[in-house]
Motif scaffolding. Structure first.
Motif, short mmCIF file in Angstrom:
data_model
loop_
_atom_site.label_atom_id
_atom_site.label_comp_id
_atom_site.label_asym_id
_atom_site.label_seq_id
_atom_site.Cartn_x
_atom_site.Cartn_y
_atom_site.Cartn_z
N ILE A 58 -0.93 4.33 -4.78
CA ILE A 58 -1.22 3.73 -3.47
C ILE A 58 0.08 3.50 -2.69
O ILE A 58 0.19 3.85 -1.50
N VAL A 59 1.07 2.92 -3.34
CA VAL A 59 2.32 2.57 -2.65
C VAL A 59 3.06 3.82 -2.18
O VAL A 59 3.55 3.87 -1.04
N PHE A 60 3.18 4.84 -3.03
CA PHE A 60 3.84 6.07 -2.62
C PHE A 60 3.17 6.66 -1.38
O PHE A 60 3.83 7.22 -0.50
N SER A 61 1.85 6.53 -1.32
CA SER A 61 1.10 7.11 -0.20
C SER A 61 1.30 6.32 1.08
O SER A 61 1.46 6.89 2.16
N PHE A 67 -8.80 -3.21 -1.39
CA PHE A 67 -8.07 -3.32 -2.65
C PHE A 67 -7.38 -4.68 -2.75
O PHE A 67 -7.37 -5.30 -3.80
N VAL A 68 -6.80 -5.12 -1.64
CA VAL A 68 -6.09 -6.41 -1.64
C VAL A 68 -7.06 -7.56 -1.90
O VAL A 68 -6.84 -8.39 -2.80
N PHE A 69 -8.15 -7.61 -1.15
CA PHE A 69 -9.09 -8.73 -1.27
C PHE A 69 -9.91 -8.68 -2.55
O PHE A 69 -10.43 -9.70 -3.00
N SER A 70 -10.05 -7.49 -3.16
CA SER A 70 -10.85 -7.39 -4.37
C SER A 70 -10.28 -8.23 -5.51
O SER A 70 -10.99 -8.60 -6.44
N GLY A 90 -1.81 -8.79 -4.33
CA GLY A 90 -3.25 -8.60 -4.34
C GLY A 90 -3.62 -7.15 -4.58
O GLY A 90 -4.58 -6.85 -5.30
N LEU A 91 -2.86 -6.23 -3.98
CA LEU A 91 -3.08 -4.81 -4.19
C LEU A 91 -2.88 -4.46 -5.66
O LEU A 91 -3.68 -3.72 -6.25
N TYR A 92 -1.82 -4.98 -6.26
CA TYR A 92 -1.53 -4.69 -7.67
C TYR A 92 -2.62 -5.24 -8.59
O TYR A 92 -3.00 -4.59 -9.58
N LYS A 93 -3.15 -6.42 -8.27
CA LYS A 93 -4.15 -7.08 -9.11
C LYS A 93 -5.58 -6.68 -8.76
O LYS A 93 -6.52 -7.33 -9.19
N ASN A 94 -5.76 -5.63 -7.99
CA ASN A 94 -7.11 -5.22 -7.59
C ASN A 94 -7.99 -5.00 -8.81
O ASN A 94 -7.51 -4.71 -9.92
N GLN A 95 -9.30 -5.11 -8.61
CA GLN A 95 -10.25 -4.99 -9.72
C GLN A 95 -10.81 -3.57 -9.86
O GLN A 95 -11.77 -3.37 -10.61
N ILE A 96 -10.23 -2.62 -9.16
CA ILE A 96 -10.71 -1.24 -9.25
C ILE A 96 -10.27 -0.61 -10.57
O ILE A 96 -10.94 0.28 -11.09
N LEU A 156 -16.93 -6.54 0.57
CA LEU A 156 -16.76 -6.90 -0.84
C LEU A 156 -17.78 -7.96 -1.26
O LEU A 156 -18.32 -7.91 -2.38
N ALA A 157 -18.04 -8.93 -0.38
CA ALA A 157 -19.04 -9.95 -0.70
C ALA A 157 -20.42 -9.33 -0.87
O ALA A 157 -21.23 -9.80 -1.68
#
Length: 404
Positions: free
Chosen positions: A365-368, A383-386, A344-350, A93-94
């Protein structure tokens, strides 16, 4: 989207991370090898980290090691591998910091396009000439393959489920549903949307059908204001094809029914996960493996209650491994850290930061991960760290693509 933006040097690391996280295991140590390769390709990311990045990365590594220290029976090797994955994800990501998040979205979409095309070619070949595919168990999973380039599953009950390049059809559906979500967002042609839907259906994944329904709702809402006639027509077609909806619902019922071993295994994993979380709710059990679970007496009791003795004798204890990736996070790291990771997953920047797209993408994502153990992979951690990385705004980047 202009064609000369499709192939670029960023495609390789993104593709390698997807293969490392969910791809067929072609050789032992594949995960470690690909992690080191991605770190090497993205090594400039170390230089692009700021103090906040260093603090988050160091804190994450310390926490993983701390959970190992307080849980000496957890796997030391898997804890070290988790540290490697965390480093890989953050360095990756960096590496995109100066390129910008829009460029990452574009590269992800292009890689998913390749995944989609590959899965379609493989399934088309199988439908045209199923005898072209030969049975192989070289990868500890029942596949039929065409020259080891294309794969379908070889289950007795469901032969020929599309699995793409992934170890299970349930993982192919995840990436295809993400591809569908982004394609809807990009307002891609209706024909492409329809082909992606067919590709998801070809996976035969119950979770895929559930995620597809989320995308269906996304499509209806996304297009309602600008294409009301199209949405109304789609609703009419849906009613006319209600038998197909009934088939999907029967598939879901069968998967969770008492006579379906796959559904029973998922219920088993739910019970095991809840028991693990109750035992150590704060710091969790550390990064454990199947051997650790088998030391727990309640695991054997749960399996004995759910499965017949004949099934356990032929399939063995904890067959298929532990698959509930959602509860696995909470069991590994405890409730506080597990919920923080999900935040963090919910707030991802994707996806865009709005009240419509974000929860729907989160649900896919969660269902999967509820049915696939991929919450400990770099694809998940990206996704979490983004949500914590500060990407730079690139001038004129918005004019190159409308994927943001």
């Amino acid at each position: 989207m202009k064609s000369h933006y499709f192939f670029n040097k960023n495609i390789l690391p993104v593709g390698l991370i997807i293969i490392q996280s969910c791809g067929i295991r072609f050789f032992g140590g594949q995960g470690t090898f690909l992690a080191l390769l991605v770190i090497y390709l993205c090594r400039k990311g170390f230089l692009l980290m700021d103090k906040k990045d260093a603090s988050i990365l160091l804190s994450s590594l310390v926490f993983i090691l701390l959970t190992k220290l307080v849980n000496p029976d957890s796997s030391f090797a898997r804890s070290l591998f988790m540290c490697l994955i965390v480093i890989e994800s953050y360095v990756f990501l960096a590496w995109y910091r100066k390129k910008g998040i829009v460029q990452f979205k574009l590269d992800l979409y292009n890689v998913l396009t390749i995944v989609f095309i590959h899965s379609c070619i493989g399934m088309a070949l199988f439908l045209i000439g199923p005898n072209l595919f030969s049975l192989t168990k070289a990868f500890d999973y029942p596949y039929k393959t065409f020259f080891y380039l294309f794969y379908v599953t070889a289950d007795v009950l469901n032969p020929g489920r599309n699995t793409g390049i992934f170890w299970e059809p349930g993982l192919l559906q995840l990436f295809l549903n993400i591809f569908l979500f982004l394609s809807i967002k990009l307002k891609k042609p209706t024909l492409l949307i329809a082909l992606i839907v067919l590709a998801i259906i070809s996976s035969g994944s119950t979770t895929g059908y559930i995620c597809l329904s989320v995308n269906y709702f996304f499509y209806l809402v996304f297009y309602y204001k600008t294409h009301k006639q199209r949405v109304i027509l789609l609703l009419i077609i849906t009613l006319m094809l209600s038998g197909g909806v009934f088939f999907v619902w029967r598939n879901v019922q069968a998967k969770i029914g008492s006579d379906n071993t796959s559904g029973i295994a998922r219920y088993r994993d739910y019970l095991i996960g809840m028991q693990l979380i109750q035992e150590k709710p704060l710091l969790g059990h550390g990064v454990f493996d199947a051997k650790y679970l088998l030391t727990k007496k309640f695991v054997g009791n749960i399996e004995a209650d759910l499965f017949t003795s004949g099934y356990l004798e032929t399939q063995g204890d904890l067959s298929g491994g532990y698959t509930n990736g959602l509860l696995q996070i909470l069991a590994w790291f405890g409730i506080p850290m597990g919920l923080y990771m999900l935040y963090g997953l919910y707030k991802n920047q994707i996806v865009n930061n709005n009240k419509f797209e974000r929860p729907l993408f989160f649900l896919i994502i969660v269902f999967s991960i509820i049915s696939e153990p991929i919450s400990g992979t770099p694809f998940f951690f990206i996704f979490v760290f983004s949500s914590f990385v500060r990407f730079q705004s690139v001038p004129n980047q918005q004019s190159k693509t409308n994927i943001s």
